[in-house]
Scaffold this motif. Structure first.
Motif, PDB file in Angstrom:
ATOM      1  N   CYS A   4       0.799  -1.229   0.000  1.00 12.86           N
ATOM      2  CA  CYS A   4       0.000   0.000   0.000  1.00 12.86           C
ATOM      3  C   CYS A   4       0.833   1.280   0.000  1.00 12.86           C
ATOM      4  O   CYS A   4       0.355   2.335  -0.435  1.00 12.86           O
ATOM      5  N   PRO A  37      -4.436  -2.611  -6.443  1.00 11.06           N
ATOM      6  CA  PRO A  37      -5.857  -2.263  -6.268  1.00 11.06           C
ATOM      7  C   PRO A  37      -6.072  -1.385  -5.040  1.00 11.06           C
ATOM      8  O   PRO A  37      -5.570  -1.679  -3.951  1.00 11.06           O
ATOM      9  N   LEU A  38      -6.777  -0.288  -5.247  1.00 13.89           N
ATOM     10  CA  LEU A  38      -7.020   0.632  -4.140  1.00 13.89           C
ATOM     11  C   LEU A  38      -7.791  -0.043  -3.015  1.00 13.89           C
ATOM     12  O   LEU A  38      -7.722   0.389  -1.858  1.00 13.89           O
ATOM     13  N   SER A  39      -8.518  -1.092  -3.356  1.00 24.79           N
ATOM     14  CA  SER A  39      -9.330  -1.751  -2.333  1.00 24.79           C
ATOM     15  C   SER A  39      -8.480  -2.314  -1.206  1.00 24.79           C
ATOM     16  O   SER A  39      -8.937  -2.395  -0.059  1.00 24.79           O
ATOM     17  N   LEU A  40      -7.209  -2.707  -1.496  1.00 22.99           N
ATOM     18  CA  LEU A  40      -6.352  -3.250  -0.444  1.00 22.99           C
ATOM     19  C   LEU A  40      -6.064  -2.188   0.614  1.00 22.99           C
ATOM     20  O   LEU A  40      -6.147  -2.448   1.812  1.00 22.99           O
ATOM     21  N   THR A  55      -7.837   0.499   1.143  1.00 23.70           N
ATOM     22  CA  THR A  55      -9.111   0.858   1.774  1.00 23.70           C
ATOM     23  C   THR A  55      -9.495  -0.164   2.840  1.00 23.70           C
ATOM     24  O   THR A  55      -9.940   0.199   3.946  1.00 23.70           O
ATOM     25  N   ARG A  56      -9.355  -1.458   2.491  1.00 23.18           N
ATOM     26  CA  ARG A  56      -9.674  -2.518   3.453  1.00 23.18           C
ATOM     27  C   ARG A  56      -8.743  -2.452   4.665  1.00 23.18           C
ATOM     28  O   ARG A  56      -9.175  -2.645   5.806  1.00 23.18           O
ATOM     29  N   ASP A  95     -16.208  -9.754   3.248  1.00 22.91           N
ATOM     30  CA  ASP A  95     -14.797  -9.545   3.599  1.00 22.91           C
ATOM     31  C   ASP A  95     -14.557  -9.927   5.065  1.00 22.91           C
ATOM     32  O   ASP A  95     -15.472  -9.953   5.892  1.00 22.91           O
ATOM     33  N   LEU A 142      -8.290 -10.418   4.150  1.00 19.47           N
ATOM     34  CA  LEU A 142      -7.370  -9.315   3.838  1.00 19.47           C
ATOM     35  C   LEU A 142      -5.920  -9.771   4.000  1.00 19.47           C
ATOM     36  O   LEU A 142      -5.059  -9.475   3.155  1.00 19.47           O
ATOM     37  N   ASP A 171      -5.027 -11.917   1.016  1.00 22.29           N
ATOM     38  CA  ASP A 171      -4.836 -11.137  -0.214  1.00 22.29           C
ATOM     39  C   ASP A 171      -3.516 -10.370  -0.184  1.00 22.29           C
ATOM     40  O   ASP A 171      -2.815 -10.268  -1.205  1.00 22.29           O
TER      41      ASP A 171
END
Length: 650
Positions: A108, A115-118, A120-121, A155, A160, A163
């Motif tokens: 990050c 992926p921005l989702s990482l 964000t999560r 999730d 997390l 991933d």
């Protein structure tokens, strides 16, 4: 507090990726164990009679062998209705938050596109963990959100972690490192290799001087047009060195929490040819407990072989800042701070270093030697430089640092280094001349006073008013400095009986200084009205008396220097020269008696009409003659001291 944060604070995150990945993989192992233990706690709470695993081996494998609270958490877990009560929930949430941050960092915060989702999560789970602080337990839904691995169920913290682990493995394969002459390198060009090899030649040249001390690991990567080199100097979190090489310019960034060590490194690099462009105190969150530390930048412009030589030179200096402050503090038990810093600079210049001395015992090595060699020379509370003198003490410590380094490299035992420390100190004690340094300094003040008196008598009434006042002031300052030397000797004598003879000699010599300073003052009173200066005949008579006293003081200076090197097995010619010099001092005193009488006769015959002039001129002649008397007494005291030292027969 970790050193990676210090490197990041210097703006060189490209160098951090291998270390970040290594830390992330370790954090992954811990996170998975935390989640396993959380699930085990829930199972135990549901079936309290179930026999629990020991977990000792698993905890040790991930570096948590001291985390007793984790096993306590499993044992103490129980359900209260639908809530899993965990007395250790707060430390668990803190551990999950900290390790999630470390694990997500290379993915990050590494500057690559993911992926921005990482991110964000990650942020969402860190926020949730912080919000749950203070709770007594977890409900069943929240427990499942932490531990389940079914993507159809939404999730979870566990998903997390999985991933992130997948991305980290891919990232690790992408920046696989190579070992180039001991440096960990990645993403470098072929043209970078000679530069890295030159730097590592310097590291390897002096690395043996750190012995078992950690440090000097080197990481290198290319970031666009810049080759970045980072060296892990030691264990302190803000002690970091980062080097950039771009277009024949070496730019160095160095951070240190010790101002003295920073200045030491700065001076070493200036000798190589680096130009410092600034060094300022700064603070960084999470580093050095939030306290100020120094960050500086330096540049070296060079091409070809000069560039390679510059990289090798700067790398060879790094080892000398390891444990520098500890060595400086221990050396200050024996010499003052400027001498301690100079010793460490000299050890670096000669590439002997100081770590071997520390490993052999450091200050304790010297204290033991002082206690063993001469109980009369050293008493409790004595400093080495006060007994030996600054020069001799400094030379002894320099030689001890050199010998300790050579013997440690040769794998000699510490006991042998301790024996060498005692032998070196015993040799210095046999050759010590500190007492004569003090005698010579006092004699120099007497000589300055006598010379000033002779010059004043020669100039006479032609001396300007400002010059008179300045001379009287300087003479008083010289006399006070001589007094301080006598007081120093008396302090030594209170602790060491061998100084008693020095005190006797200096007391006689100090009477000489007192008389000469008084003579200069009396002469200054003859210059203004009503005397307006002494007649030429009187001045000449007084000048002959002062010149003879000056010559006797010059002989005293010579006698002290000869006596400094006299010993029982010394050269007979030196002994003869010493005694002849003392005889001239005796003869000078007799001559001064005669010259004093002649001066009084001249005074009575030439200036009898001026009572003030007669009084002052007579006092001046008597004072100079008293100086010669005291000088004779000092000569006899010096003779007695040397005879006791050497066994000479006059």
């Amino acid at each position: 507090m970790i050193k990676e944060k210090a490197v990041a604070s210097l703006g060189q995150q490209s160098l951090l990726m291998p270390a970040w990945i290594k830390s992330a993989l370790a954090a992954n192992d811990r996170l998975k164990l935390y989640l396993t233990l959380l699930q085990c706690a829930a199972q135990h709470a549901a079936s309290p009679r179930t026999v629990l695993p020991d977990w000792e081996h698993e905890l040790a494998q991930v570096g948590l062998h001291d985390a007793k609270w984790l096993k306590d958490m499993v044992h103490a877990a129980h359900f209260d209705d639908q809530k899993l009560i965990l007395p250790q929930l707060d430390p668990l949430l803190a551990a999950l938050t900290a390790d999630l941050s470390v694990m997500a960092r290379p993915v990050c915060d590494g500057g690559r596109k993911y992926p921005l989702s990482l991110a964000t999560r990650r942020d969402l789970w860190m926020q949730r963990c912080q919000q749950m602080q203070g709770n007594k337990g977890l409900d069943r839904e929240t427990l499942a959100e932490f531990t389940h691995g079914n993507r159809k169920s939404g999730d979870s913290f566990h998903l997390l972690v999985m991933d992130l682990h997948k991305q980290i493995n891919a990232l690790s394969a992408d920046i696989a490192t190579e070992n180039l002459d001991g440096a960990r390198v990645w993403h470098i060009d072929e043209d970078d290799r000679p530069l890295i090899q030159a730097f590592m030649r310097g590291v390897h040249r002096t690395a043996p001087l750190k012995f078992s001390h950690p440090g000097l690991e080197t990481a290198v990567t290319r970031d666009g047009t810049r080759l970045l080199i980072q060296n892990d100097i030691g264990t302190n979190d803000v002690h970091v060195l980062v080097i950039e090489v771009a277009r024949d310019v070496v730019t160095l960034t160095y951070s240190d929490l010790h101002a003295g060590r920073f200045d030491f490194f700065r001076q070493m690099l200036q000798e190589i040819g680096f130009q410092w462009t600034g060094f300022d105190p700064t603070t960084t969150d999470g580093l050095n407990s939030g306290k100020l530390y120094l960050v500086g930048n330096a540049t070296l412009k060079a091409q070809g072989q000069d560039l390679l030589d510059g990289l090798e030179a700067v790398a060879s200096r790094i080892v000398f800042v390891i444990d520098w402050n500890r060595a400086r503090k221990q050396l200050q038990h024996f010499v003052r701070k400027p001498q301690a810093c100079a010793l460490l600079r000299r050890a670096a210049q000669e590439e002997t270093g100081h770590i071997a001395w520390l490993l052999a015992g450091g200050a304790r090595l010297v204290f033991d030697a002082m206690q063993a060699v001469d109980s009369e020379a050293f008493r409790v509370g004595d400093r080495l430089d006060e007994v030996l003198g600054t020069t001799s003490a400094t030379e002894y410590l320099h030689e001890l640092l050199r010998v300790a380094s050579a013997m440690r490299i040769a794998q000699q035992p510490v006991a042998l280094i301790a024996d060498e420390a005692r032998m070196l100190l015993a040799r210095v004690l046999r050759q010590r001349t500190f007492e004569f340094d003090l005698l010579a300094e006092h004699a120099a003040y007497c000589h300055a006073l006598a010379q000033a008196l002779c010059d004043a008598l020669e100039t006479g009434a032609a001396m300007e008013v400002a010059q008179r006042a300045s001379l009287v002031s300087r003479a008083k300052a010289w006399e006070r400095q001589a007094d301080h030397l006598l007081m120093d000797a008396r302090q030594h004598a209170e602790r060491q009986s061998r100084w008693e003879g020095i005190v006797v000699l200096l007391e006689k010599s100090d009477d000489v200084a007192d008389c000469l300073e008084e003579a200069i003052f009396i002469h200054s009173m003859t210059l203004p009205e009503p005397v307006s200066g002494l007649s030429a005949a009187v001045s000449e008579a007084l000048r002959r008396l002062a010149d003879t006293t000056l010559a006797a003081i010059q002989d005293q200076v010579k006698a002290i220097e000869i006596a400094r090197d006299l010993s029982e097995r010394g050269d007979p010619l030196d002994s003869e020269s010493f005694l002849q010099t003392l005889w001239r001092m005796l003869h000078a005193e007799r001559l001064c008696d005669e010259l004093s009488r002649q001066a009084r006769m001249t005074i009575a015959g030439v200036i009898a009409a001026s009572p003030a002039a007669v009084l002052l001129a007579s006092d001046l002649a008597n004072t100079i003659e008293k100086a010669s008397d005291h000088l004779l007494a000092a000569g006899y005291a010096l003779r007695r001291m040397v005879l006791a030292k050497t066994g000479l027969v006059a």
